[in-house]
Design a protein around this motif. Structure first.
Motif, short mmCIF file in Angstrom:
data_model
loop_
_atom_site.label_atom_id
_atom_site.label_comp_id
_atom_site.label_asym_id
_atom_site.label_seq_id
_atom_site.Cartn_x
_atom_site.Cartn_y
_atom_site.Cartn_z
N ASP A 179 0.82 -1.20 0.00
CA ASP A 179 0.00 0.00 0.00
C ASP A 179 0.87 1.28 0.00
O ASP A 179 0.58 2.22 0.73
N GLN A 196 -1.82 -3.75 10.01
CA GLN A 196 -2.53 -2.90 9.06
C GLN A 196 -3.11 -3.64 7.85
O GLN A 196 -3.61 -2.99 6.93
N SER A 197 -3.00 -4.96 7.83
CA SER A 197 -3.51 -5.66 6.63
C SER A 197 -4.01 -7.05 6.98
O SER A 197 -3.75 -7.56 8.06
N THR A 215 -5.49 -4.69 1.98
CA THR A 215 -5.98 -3.57 2.80
C THR A 215 -6.97 -2.77 1.98
O THR A 215 -6.78 -2.62 0.76
N ARG A 217 -8.27 0.53 0.44
CA ARG A 217 -7.56 1.76 0.07
C ARG A 217 -8.54 2.75 -0.53
O ARG A 217 -9.23 2.43 -1.50
#
Ligand SMILES: CC(C)(COP(=O)(O)OP(=O)(O)OC[C@H]1O[C@@H](n2cnc3c(N)ncnc32)[C@H](O)[C@@H]1OP(=O)(O)O)[C@@H](O)C(=O)NCCC(=O)NCCS
Length: 293
Positions: A179, A196-197, A215, A217
């Protein structure tokens, strides 16, 4: 000579900042989705440039890796004020913030077609640390392919860390790029990316042959699915790509943005649905060592 002032960004700059974002990348800027968090975080140092009582440029230094890395992001200059050296001023301001914060290195990613960004990175003595391919694909309904035989499976954060270590050889440059951010392949970096993912593990005959990070986005108000795939072989890579596209369809995501090691570029470009304009597109991770010599 332009009369400007460099200062910290404050809450009342929000309107000017959103106006800059609206005029960036055809309104598909990811920055508004991040701005609120950046402004409230004690780990962020948001620097701006003011001209005639308006903010016309900004950039953020995000302290990550327990303060060891200064992550440079969100560099924007209002179109009316571009090519006047303001981005250079902002970039230097972030270097100064990094020195003040005592970071060991500065890092940032940009796309390989952004010559202004690349010139700015070289200007402060940064070097390319790694390069990854990237693609965007909307209209996912039209992506057709027979079933994925052994789809990678999601794993829980608690087991993801150990599994990533087991799959260490897939991360040959000891980095995870996901990301548009980069994480060291260390206990700290792995913990951050896992936080975070979502992590998906593919296997062949019991051995891990792909690792995918996923993730949400937001770009231009649209929430797409952002993935990074590391794989052992072309076959494992394609299995992961198609299973993520299926997943994105299930999530009714309007687009997938995928990051991948350069060795899979040729096989990816053989897929008929890959937009031609992504052919030469890549992410460059720049780094500057800030440790005193
Ligand atoms: C990239 C951006 C921040 C540059 O801002 P700027 O104030 O115009 O940049 P500067 O005037 O300080 O110029 C910096 C360098 O980039 C070069 N440059 C600026 N715009 C350029 C362009 N469109 N094409 C090629 N080079 C460009 C300048 O020539 C200068 O290099 P030099 O000193 O070697 O000649 C601005 O164009 C922008 O906001 N773009 C959209 C968002 C973006 O791409 N952000 C960066 C990536 S996250």
């Amino acid at each position: 000579m332009l009369d400007y002032k460099v200062r910290r960004v404050v809450e009342s700059d929000r309107v000017d900042i959103l106006e800059m974002a609206r005029r960036t990348w055809g309104g598909h800027d990811y920055m508004p989705a991040q701005l609120h968090g950046w402004m409230r975080s004690r780990k962020c140092r948001l620097v701006g440039i003011e001209v005639k009582d308006h903010l016309v440029g900004m950039a953020n230094l995000h302290l990550i890796d327990l303060g060891k890395t200064g992550w440079m992001e969100g560099l924007r200059v209002h179109p009316k004020y571009r090519k006047k050296g303001l981005a250079r001023v902002l970039t230097q301001a972030l270097v100064n913030e990094g020195i003040e914060a005592g970071v060991e290195r500065l890092r940032y990613t940009t796309d390989s077609s952004n010559s202004a960004s690349i010139s700015l990175a070289h200007g402060i003595g940064m070097n390319v640390k790694t390069k990854m391919g990237v693609f965007w694909k909307g209209s996912l309904k039209r992506v057709k392919r027979g079933g994925v035989r052994e789809p990678p499976v999601p794993v829980r954060p608690a087991s993801a860390r150990a599994l990533l270590k087991e799959a260490g050889t897939l991360f040959s440059d000891r980095l995870i790029v996901h990301d548009w951010k980069a994480y060291d392949f260390s206990a700290e970096g792995i913990a951050q990316v896992v936080k975070q993912s979502e992590v998906y593990i593919g296997r062949k005959e019991g051995k891990i042959d792909s690792v995918t990070f996923g993730t949400e986005r937001v770009e231009g108000g649209e929430g797409g699915w952002s993935i990074t795939i590391y794989a052992e072989s072309q076959q494992a890579f394609l299995q992961a790509v198609y299973s993520q596209i299926l997943l994105a369809k299930e999530k009714v995501s309007p687009f997938v943005m995928g990051i991948y090691p350069m060795q899979f570029r040729d096989i990816l470009l053989e897929q008929r649905w890959i937009p031609k304009w992504t052919q030469d597109f890549a992410i460059l991770l720049f780094e500057k060592d800030m440790r005193p010599r």
